[in-house]
Design a protein around this motif. Structure first.
Motif, PDB file in Angstrom:
ATOM      1  N   GLU A  36       0.770  -1.137  -0.163  1.00  0.00           N
ATOM      2  CA  GLU A  36       0.070   0.110   0.000  1.00  0.00           C
ATOM      3  C   GLU A  36       1.055   1.334  -0.057  1.00  0.00           C
ATOM      4  OE1 GLU A  36      -3.939  -1.523   2.613  1.00  0.00           O
ATOM      5  OE2 GLU A  36      -2.424  -0.608   3.624  1.00  0.00           O
ATOM      6  N   LYS A  78     -14.270   6.442   4.465  1.00  0.00           N
ATOM      7  CA  LYS A  78     -13.993   6.779   3.069  1.00  0.00           C
ATOM      8  C   LYS A  78     -14.859   8.330   2.864  1.00  0.00           C
ATOM      9  CE  LYS A  78     -16.602   3.014   1.312  1.00  0.00           C
ATOM     10  NZ  LYS A  78     -17.040   2.217   0.317  1.00  0.00           N
ATOM     11  N   THR A 115      -4.780  11.081  -6.950  1.00  0.00           N
ATOM     12  CA  THR A 115      -5.192   9.762  -7.248  1.00  0.00           C
ATOM     13  C   THR A 115      -6.437   9.879  -8.109  1.00  0.00           C
ATOM     14  OG1 THR A 115      -7.043  10.248  -5.652  1.00  0.00           O
ATOM     15  CG2 THR A 115      -4.827   9.061  -4.609  1.00  0.00           C
ATOM     16  N   THR A 122     -11.184   4.924  -1.093  1.00  0.00           N
ATOM     17  CA  THR A 122     -10.081   5.279  -0.657  1.00  0.00           C
ATOM     18  C   THR A 122     -10.134   5.285   0.868  1.00  0.00           C
ATOM     19  OG1 THR A 122      -9.389   6.038  -2.776  1.00  0.00           O
ATOM     20  CG2 THR A 122      -8.415   6.742  -0.843  1.00  0.00           C
ATOM     21  N   ALA A 145      -4.484   9.350   3.481  1.00  0.00           N
ATOM     22  CA  ALA A 145      -5.227   8.224   2.610  1.00  0.00           C
ATOM     23  C   ALA A 145      -4.219   7.066   2.317  1.00  0.00           C
ATOM     24  CB  ALA A 145      -5.823   9.015   1.589  1.00  0.00           C
ATOM     25  N   LEU A 147      -3.431   4.291  -0.820  1.00  0.00           N
ATOM     26  CA  LEU A 147      -3.795   3.800  -2.194  1.00  0.00           C
ATOM     27  C   LEU A 147      -3.374   2.361  -2.262  1.00  0.00           C
ATOM     28  CD1 LEU A 147      -4.495   5.022  -5.104  1.00  0.00           C
ATOM     29  CD2 LEU A 147      -2.147   5.345  -5.355  1.00  0.00           C
ATOM     30  N   GLY A 151      -4.368   0.886  -7.524  1.00  0.00           N
ATOM     31  CA  GLY A 151      -4.776   2.169  -7.456  1.00  0.00           C
ATOM     32  C   GLY A 151      -4.311   2.979  -8.529  1.00  0.00           C
ATOM     33  N   TYR A 153      -2.988   6.572 -10.193  1.00  0.00           N
ATOM     34  CA  TYR A 153      -2.598   7.910  -9.887  1.00  0.00           C
ATOM     35  C   TYR A 153      -1.958   8.609 -10.680  1.00  0.00           C
ATOM     36  CZ  TYR A 153       1.851   5.388  -9.521  1.00  0.00           C
ATOM     37  OH  TYR A 153       3.008   4.834  -9.826  1.00  0.00           O
TER      38      TYR A 153
END
Length: 345
Positions: A36, A78, A115, A122, A145, A147, A151, A153
């Motif tokens: 992550e 979220k 993002t 998220t 946060a 990701l 995810g 970006y």
């Protein structure tokens, strides 16, 4: 350090056996798994349909807007509006990268990123709200946060201010999908053509349709129609209310000599514009519903009910290369960049 699912299912609290976007609540603890990315968040760009609903509920009061957003995040882990089902996106700096991702992605700690996945999936924690920009759908915060490994970006460019990049990347899918759909000579109707995503679609549609095409921007507001005309990317700035389906159909029919539109792009942030879009489209035409205010049940059953054989496309906010394309639009058009710098930032 734990290993998480690439799709973030390990963060789901309730109900079980769903993906994070479909969950009511996810775990927003900021201890990262080894796959992550931790982000120090500076701003949220809330989805237009969601922000419109929140502003209405709050009566336009920025303090109430802040409280509603914090309450949603506090309950759900979220920014996933329970009324509209939509989220938005964020910008911030990379604070930490899980060891399983180091060397496999083009990020390093300290990079500024946006993002490109929805806030509705998220993990987010808000520590403080610094400012609410009610007319721009943006909220400045202190927070963090997560990701997930899958995810999406975009690294923020040095030549475009952060807030400008945030504003355009939030709706980057719209012009990218427009580029796919519009062909030279097409008649294109952009419902909500005076708004943020609509302006990008109008600009891209004009490029793709070319001199033999026709672009019609639709808005119920005189100021939007005036701005569309002044920018010069529409052949017609149509002042019409898309929630009045028959009036919308008649207005487009008059402008097109009864031929109607090859492509209709719906970018509005209010409900009940499905039938106006459908009736403005010719048989065999295409409708791209970018708006998260769209009821796809109403669209499907409505098209059937009036005997319209049209292709309807769900507003997938992602298209390959959409971030690059959107940022490039700002570089190629000084007028478009000025508009975003003055109106949306």
């Amino acid at each position: 350090m734990k290993h998480g699912s690439p799709y973030g299912t390990h963060r789901v609290v309730e109900p079980q056996d769903v993906l994070p976007q479909g969950a009511w609540k996810i775990d927003n603890a900021m201890e990262i798994c080894d796959n992550e990315i931790l982000i120090d968040v500076s701003a949220l760009n809330v989805d237009a349909a969601s922000f419109t609903q929140i502003k209405t509920e709050a009566g336009g009061d920025t303090g109430r807007i802040s409280a509603i957003v914090r309450d949603i995040v506090g309950q759900r882990g979220k920014m996933h509006n329970p009324v509209t089902g939509s989220g938005g996106m964020l910008i911030g700096r990379v604070a930490a990268i899980g060891p399983k991702l180091v060397g496999k992605i083009d990020l390093k700690v300290g990079d500024r990123i946006a993002t490109l996945v929805s806030l509705s999936l998220t993990p987010l924690r808000i520590d403080a709200v610094r400012a609410v920009h009610a007319d721009k759908d943006q909220i400045e915060i202190d927070g963090q946060a997560i990701l997930f490994e899958t995810g999406l970006y975009a690294k923020l460019p040095d030549d475009i201010p952060e807030k400008v990049a945030l504003a355009i990347l939030d709706v980057a899918g719209a012009p990218a999908q427009t580029a796919r759909l519009v062909r030279p000579g097409d008649t294109v109707v952009v419902v909500g053509g005076g708004g943020k995503s609509g302006t990008l679609c109008v600009y891209e549609a004009k490029k793709r349709a070319g001199p033999t095409g026709c672009v019609i921007g639709v808005s119920p507001f005189e100021k939007d129609c005036r701005r569309m005309s002044e920018l010069g990317w529409v052949d017609h700035a149509l002042r019409a209310d898309a929630t009045d389906a028959v009036a919308m159909m008649e207005a487009v029919s008059e402008l097109t000599g009864g031929r109607m539109a090859d492509v209709v792009i719906n970018c509005v942030n209010i409900p009940n514009t499905e039938m106006g879009s459908i009736l403005a489209t010719k048989d065999g035409g295409k409708i791209y519903f970018f708006s998260m205010a769209t009821s796809f049940t109403a669209a499907a059953l409505g098209a059937e009910g009036v005997g319209k054989d049209v292709e309807m496309i769900v507003g997938n906010g992602y298209a390959k290369g959409h971030a690059v394309l959107a940022l490039e639009l700002l570089r190629e058009s000084p007028a478009l960049r000025h508009l975003f710098e003055t109106l949306y930032v």
